[in-house]
Each structure stands twice: as structure tokens, then as C-alpha cells.
Scaffold this active site. Sequence first.
Site, mmCIF file in Angstrom:
data_model
loop_
_atom_site.group_PDB
_atom_site.id
_atom_site.type_symbol
_atom_site.label_atom_id
_atom_site.label_comp_id
_atom_site.label_asym_id
_atom_site.label_seq_id
_atom_site.Cartn_x
_atom_site.Cartn_y
_atom_site.Cartn_z
ATOM 1 C CB SER A 5 -0.875 0.000 1.259
ATOM 2 O OG SER A 5 -1.687 1.158 1.295
ATOM 3 C CE1 TYR A 9 -3.816 -2.411 5.310
ATOM 4 C CE2 TYR A 9 -3.284 -0.089 4.982
ATOM 5 C CZ TYR A 9 -3.626 -1.333 4.462
ATOM 6 O OH TYR A 9 -3.766 -1.486 3.101
HETATM 7 P P1 NAP Z 1 -11.233 -6.443 0.722
HETATM 8 O O1 NAP Z 1 -12.161 -5.988 -0.346
HETATM 9 O O2 NAP Z 1 -11.680 -6.437 2.139
HETATM 10 O O3 NAP Z 1 -10.716 -7.899 0.344
HETATM 11 C C1 NAP Z 1 -9.810 -8.568 1.170
HETATM 12 C C2 NAP Z 1 -9.637 -9.980 0.686
HETATM 13 O O4 NAP Z 1 -8.687 -10.658 1.513
HETATM 14 C C3 NAP Z 1 -10.927 -10.792 0.729
HETATM 15 O O5 NAP Z 1 -10.974 -11.652 -0.374
HETATM 16 C C4 NAP Z 1 -10.776 -11.559 2.025
HETATM 17 O O6 NAP Z 1 -11.551 -12.751 1.971
HETATM 18 C C5 NAP Z 1 -9.286 -11.852 2.024
HETATM 19 N N1 NAP Z 1 -8.738 -12.118 3.365
HETATM 20 C C6 NAP Z 1 -8.714 -11.306 4.436
HETATM 21 N N2 NAP Z 1 -8.127 -11.915 5.472
HETATM 22 C C7 NAP Z 1 -7.771 -13.154 5.047
HETATM 23 C C8 NAP Z 1 -7.143 -14.265 5.653
HETATM 24 N N3 NAP Z 1 -6.728 -14.244 6.931
HETATM 25 N N4 NAP Z 1 -6.944 -15.378 4.908
HETATM 26 C C9 NAP Z 1 -7.353 -15.445 3.628
HETATM 27 N N5 NAP Z 1 -7.945 -14.422 2.996
HETATM 28 C C10 NAP Z 1 -8.161 -13.300 3.706
HETATM 29 O O7 NAP Z 1 -9.886 -5.581 0.713
HETATM 30 P P2 NAP Z 1 -9.107 -4.835 -0.478
HETATM 31 O O8 NAP Z 1 -9.357 -3.391 -0.328
HETATM 32 O O9 NAP Z 1 -9.365 -5.479 -1.761
HETATM 33 O O10 NAP Z 1 -7.607 -5.117 -0.020
HETATM 34 C C11 NAP Z 1 -6.807 -6.115 -0.635
HETATM 35 C C12 NAP Z 1 -5.342 -5.770 -0.406
HETATM 36 O O11 NAP Z 1 -5.083 -4.493 -0.981
HETATM 37 C C13 NAP Z 1 -4.956 -5.676 1.066
HETATM 38 O O12 NAP Z 1 -3.681 -6.264 1.242
HETATM 39 C C14 NAP Z 1 -4.904 -4.181 1.315
HETATM 40 O O13 NAP Z 1 -3.985 -3.874 2.333
HETATM 41 C C15 NAP Z 1 -4.450 -3.677 -0.022
HETATM 42 N N6 NAP Z 1 -4.795 -2.268 -0.305
HETATM 43 C C16 NAP Z 1 -6.089 -1.867 -0.521
HETATM 44 C C17 NAP Z 1 -6.355 -0.530 -0.855
HETATM 45 C C18 NAP Z 1 -7.746 -0.020 -1.196
HETATM 46 O O14 NAP Z 1 -7.906 1.154 -1.507
HETATM 47 N N7 NAP Z 1 -8.771 -0.850 -1.212
HETATM 48 C C19 NAP Z 1 -5.309 0.386 -0.917
HETATM 49 C C20 NAP Z 1 -4.014 -0.054 -0.662
HETATM 50 C C21 NAP Z 1 -3.763 -1.380 -0.380
HETATM 51 P P3 NAP Z 1 -12.300 -13.345 3.275
HETATM 52 O O15 NAP Z 1 -12.901 -12.181 3.989
HETATM 53 O O16 NAP Z 1 -13.274 -14.303 2.707
HETATM 54 O O17 NAP Z 1 -11.226 -14.024 4.045
#
Ligand code: NAP
Length: 264
Positions: free
Chosen positions: A146, A160
Site C-alpha cells: 500500500s 496497518y
Molecule cells: P477487501 O475488499 O476487504 O478484500 C480482502 C480480501 O482478503 C478478501 O478476499 C478476504 O476474503 C481476504 N482475506 C482477508 N483476510 C484473510 C485471511 N486471513 N486469509 C485469507 N484471505 C483473507 O480488501 P481490499 O481493499 O481489496 O484489499 C486487498 C489488499 O489491498 C490488502 O492487502 C490491502 O492492504 C491492499 N490495499 C487496498 C487498498 C484499497 O484502496 N482498497 C489500498 C491499498 C492497499 P475473506 O474475507 O473471505 O477471508
Amino acid sequence: MSRMFTSMADRSVIVTGGSKGIGRGIAQVFAEAGARVLLVGRDGEAAAAAATALSAGGATVDYVLADVSRPEDCARMAATAEERHGGIDVLCANAGIFPDVRLADMTEADVDLVLGTNVKGCMFSVQACLPALARSGHGRVVITSSITGPITGYPGWSHYGASKAAQLGFMRTAAIELARQRITVNAVMPGNILTEALQDMGQAYLDATAASVPLGHIGAVADIGYAALFLATEEAGYITGQTLVVDGGQTLPESPEALAAAQA
Ligand code: NAP
């Protein structure tokens, strides 16, 4: 001239957190490039729905339920990809959580949960895939870090931010250790990306966020997918231990005035 970036056809790709949000976007981009994709998450309904939707056009997309913070689950995840898809060429270590709590109120359990999922989960999932990635002869690991932590900060996300910076520290040593096995390890660093979670924040928040981005809009999950795809291609084989910021220029303005001047 030969066609570039066609190396993903039939490659076996694992996307942790591929059932929702950015991971689902990454999975879709790889599936469209012809890869066979294994989605990983804990929520069976979401994973099944994503696998069904992403395979509708004829792509091979299936899922396994696993908690990446548990080494035994990561081992099962890797074994499933090998059984179903004949090996592992690419691991997108993307699963992550971002509960917010201010430092003054943070408990040990809060810290353990975020570091356990984002840091240990990333390390264990990479570790579990190592033998298969080495056997492929062109193994690729793409971590979703991130901008928050490595570059910027946001109140409520100190644990985080620490986890996302830790992933980059892990990456740099892993990249050296794995280089002789021709496995590359790189990271994408998303800015604000439009996921279900961000959508739930409401239109006013989305408009304010979009206005803070020089390119003028919030990123799409596919924007992260394309960056991950590039790092996984044959053509990116000489890139390892590096980061790619995908944020629409969000981290560039040195002050609010710099952003305003660009909009004038
Ligand atoms: P999200 O929509 O909440 O999706 C998170 C995913 O990770 C879901 O598929 C969830 O599935 C899975 N997950 C969470 N904990 C897990 C575990 N212990 N074991 C296996 N799977 C797990 O989040 P997102 O925004 O797409 O984020 C994805 C990544 O992008 C993260 O690493 C986050 O730090 C990074 N990120 C996001 C943003 C943003 O703007 N959205 C910005 C920078 C970085 P389940 O709930 O079914 O386990």
C-alpha cells in the site's frame, strides 16, 4: 514484431484474497490473460460467487478456503493449486485487512490480528509456494502492499501502515534469497482503489478522495491487476525486489497548494 505480454496463457496463478476487492480485480485480469486462477479466502459464499462470475467467459477460476495467517492453511492452498492446476507459476499475495483503531486504544489483539494476517500471512503464503514456484523455472510473487505505511500515514492505521511497510522489508530479502531459483518478488502499492468497502463510505467521501488525486478519479481494481500482471510476465523477469506505486499521482503533491495549483 513479436507480440509482448502473452506469457500468461495456461499459467497457474494463486490470488490470496481473490474473492473480493482488489484481489478479485487481479484475478479477473489474470483470467482474461488466459491464466488458470485459484482464489483464496475464508468466506465460502464470496469465494464461490467470485469463481463462478470470473469463469463465466470460459476461464478456469476456482477457489480454496484458507486463512493465510495459518501455515497449515497455506500449505493446503499450495497443494490445491498443484493438484488442480499442475503447479504454481505466480503467487499474488494480496489478502489483507485494515480495521481502524487509534494508537491510544490499540490492544495487543488488534496488533496481532493485523500483523498476523498482513505480515505473517504474506510470508507463510510465499513460503508454502516456494517449491512449486522454483520448479516452474519462472516463479513470480507479487505482493499487494500500500502507499499507507511505506509512504503515507492515516489516523487509525498505524498497525496497518506498519504491516504494509513490513511486507516491503520481507520482499527485499526474499528477492535475494530466491533469485537463484529464478523466482522474482515484487510489490504493487495501491492508492485509493474503488472496492465495496470504499463504496460503503458514501458519495461525499468518494468525491473528496477523487479530488485529492491528480488524475482526478479513484483507481479501479483492474488498475492494480494490470500492474500485477506486468510484474508476473516473462518480460518482467529481470525486475525483482521492486515496488510499483499505482495511485493516480496521489502521493505526488508536496502540499494542498500544489494540488490546487494543478487544478486551477
Ligand atoms: P477487501 O475488499 O476487504 O478484500 C480482502 C480480501 O482478503 C478478501 O478476499 C478476504 O476474503 C481476504 N482475506 C482477508 N483476510 C484473510 C485471511 N486471513 N486469509 C485469507 N484471505 C483473507 O480488501 P481490499 O481493499 O481489496 O484489499 C486487498 C489488499 O489491498 C490488502 O492487502 C490491502 O492492504 C491492499 N490495499 C487496498 C487498498 C484499497 O484502496 N482498497 C489500498 C491499498 C492497499 P475473506 O474475507 O473471505 O477471508
